[in-house]
Design an enzyme around this catalytic site. Structure first.
Site, mmCIF file in Angstrom:
data_model
loop_
_atom_site.group_PDB
_atom_site.id
_atom_site.type_symbol
_atom_site.label_atom_id
_atom_site.label_comp_id
_atom_site.label_asym_id
_atom_site.label_seq_id
_atom_site.Cartn_x
_atom_site.Cartn_y
_atom_site.Cartn_z
ATOM 1 N N GLY A 107 32.809 -8.445 -10.681
ATOM 2 C CA GLY A 107 33.523 -7.198 -10.446
ATOM 3 C C GLY A 107 33.750 -6.997 -8.959
ATOM 4 O O GLY A 107 32.963 -7.477 -8.136
ATOM 5 N N GLN A 162 35.440 -2.416 -1.397
ATOM 6 C CA GLN A 162 34.724 -3.563 -0.835
ATOM 7 C C GLN A 162 35.617 -4.465 0.021
ATOM 8 O O GLN A 162 35.124 -5.275 0.792
ATOM 9 C CB GLN A 162 34.099 -4.404 -1.957
ATOM 10 C CG GLN A 162 32.961 -3.688 -2.670
ATOM 11 C CD GLN A 162 32.445 -4.544 -3.813
ATOM 12 O OE1 GLN A 162 32.973 -4.494 -4.921
ATOM 13 N NE2 GLN A 162 31.431 -5.350 -3.543
ATOM 14 N N CYS A 181 25.314 -7.557 -5.706
ATOM 15 C CA CYS A 181 26.584 -7.016 -5.232
ATOM 16 C C CYS A 181 27.178 -7.975 -4.209
ATOM 17 O O CYS A 181 26.456 -8.480 -3.353
ATOM 18 C CB CYS A 181 26.324 -5.654 -4.588
ATOM 19 S SG CYS A 181 27.808 -4.877 -3.942
ATOM 20 N N LEU A 182 28.489 -8.205 -4.301
ATOM 21 C CA LEU A 182 29.142 -9.124 -3.354
ATOM 22 C C LEU A 182 29.052 -8.596 -1.926
ATOM 23 O O LEU A 182 29.164 -9.367 -0.979
ATOM 24 C CB LEU A 182 30.609 -9.336 -3.742
ATOM 25 C CG LEU A 182 30.846 -10.095 -5.047
ATOM 26 C CD1 LEU A 182 32.334 -10.223 -5.331
ATOM 27 C CD2 LEU A 182 30.188 -11.469 -4.999
ATOM 28 N N HIS A 207 28.785 0.262 -11.937
ATOM 29 C CA HIS A 207 28.540 -0.252 -10.581
ATOM 30 C C HIS A 207 29.823 -0.159 -9.732
ATOM 31 O O HIS A 207 29.788 0.287 -8.581
ATOM 32 C CB HIS A 207 28.057 -1.708 -10.698
ATOM 33 C CG HIS A 207 27.823 -2.415 -9.399
ATOM 34 N ND1 HIS A 207 26.582 -2.910 -9.036
ATOM 35 C CD2 HIS A 207 28.664 -2.754 -8.388
ATOM 36 C CE1 HIS A 207 26.692 -3.499 -7.846
ATOM 37 N NE2 HIS A 207 27.952 -3.421 -7.434
ATOM 38 N N GLU A 208 30.949 -0.560 -10.312
ATOM 39 C CA GLU A 208 32.213 -0.578 -9.553
ATOM 40 C C GLU A 208 32.754 0.832 -9.309
ATOM 41 O O GLU A 208 33.285 1.110 -8.241
ATOM 42 C CB GLU A 208 33.266 -1.432 -10.274
ATOM 43 C CG GLU A 208 32.890 -2.894 -10.499
ATOM 44 C CD GLU A 208 32.410 -3.610 -9.257
ATOM 45 O OE1 GLU A 208 32.816 -3.244 -8.140
ATOM 46 O OE2 GLU A 208 31.597 -4.548 -9.394
ATOM 47 N N HIS A 233 31.187 2.271 -6.359
ATOM 48 C CA HIS A 233 31.776 1.822 -5.083
ATOM 49 C C HIS A 233 32.918 2.733 -4.654
ATOM 50 O O HIS A 233 33.066 3.043 -3.472
ATOM 51 C CB HIS A 233 32.328 0.389 -5.215
ATOM 52 C CG HIS A 233 31.308 -0.679 -4.975
ATOM 53 N ND1 HIS A 233 30.575 -0.761 -3.807
ATOM 54 C CD2 HIS A 233 30.914 -1.741 -5.735
ATOM 55 C CE1 HIS A 233 29.767 -1.825 -3.872
ATOM 56 N NE2 HIS A 233 29.947 -2.426 -5.039
HETATM 57 ZN ZN ZN Z 1 28.988 -4.117 -5.751
#
Ligand code: ZN
Length: 168
Positions: free
Chosen positions: A46, A51, A91-92, A133-134, A137
């Site tokens: 995701g 991000q 998380c990226l 989660h997204e 963000h």
């Molecule tokens: Zn993340």
């Protein structure tokens, strides 16, 4: 298509609250394609526009094993939450850090798809967690915010050490 730069925690820009998308046009669709390419290459399941430093409410997700079930969420809104599930998240934007987070087990949400058409969907398991989660963000929230102050301090220390190491 292009690979976009992913902002890394604790970059303050990750705390920006994203603005709703007014029109789904060619530019946005190209951006979504770039987001998918960036996410698949990372690799991740995701990615939120926040991000990659674009503060619009857009998310791409693909939790399938074969990476062939792309899901676009524009202006997503979680409608209902049910139950509780605790699982390890990463998380990226926080590479190398994983920890347990509690989320709703089952959610329903609405969003617009890549063509701007509204849809409603039920999600549980990995997909349900990923959507939560997204969407966080887009509100400037990150999974480490759910951890204890002690755990967060530890993570910050680890990240500082890694940053020093790479800059030397
Ligand atoms: Zn993340």
């Amino acid at each position: 298509m292009a690979i976009l730069d992913i902002l890394l925690y604790p970059d303050e820009r990750l705390r920006t609250v994203a603005k709703p998308v007014d029109t789904v046009d060619k530019d946005l669709q190209k951006f979504l394609d770039d987001m998918f390419e960036t996410m698949y290459k990372a690799p991740g399941i995701g990615l939120a526009a926040t991000q990659v430093n674009m503060h619009k409410r857009a998310v791409v997700i693909d939790v399938s094993e074969d990476k062939n079930e792309p899901l676009v969420l524009i202006n997503p809104e979680i409608l209902t939450k049910e139950g509780k599930i605790t699982g390890e998240e990463g998380c990226l934007s926080i590479p190398g850090i994983y920890d347990n987070v509690s989320r709703a087990e089952r959610i329903t949400f609405q969003a617009l798809d890549r063509d701007g058409n509204p849809y409603e969907m039920e999600a549980d398991g990995l997909l349900g967690v990923c959507v939560q989660h997204e969407v966080d963000h887009l509100d400037g929230k990150m999974f480490v915010d759910y951890l204890s102050a002690m755990k967060r301090r530890k993570i910050n220390k680890k990240i500082q050490k890694n940053t020093l190491r790479t800059s030397n």
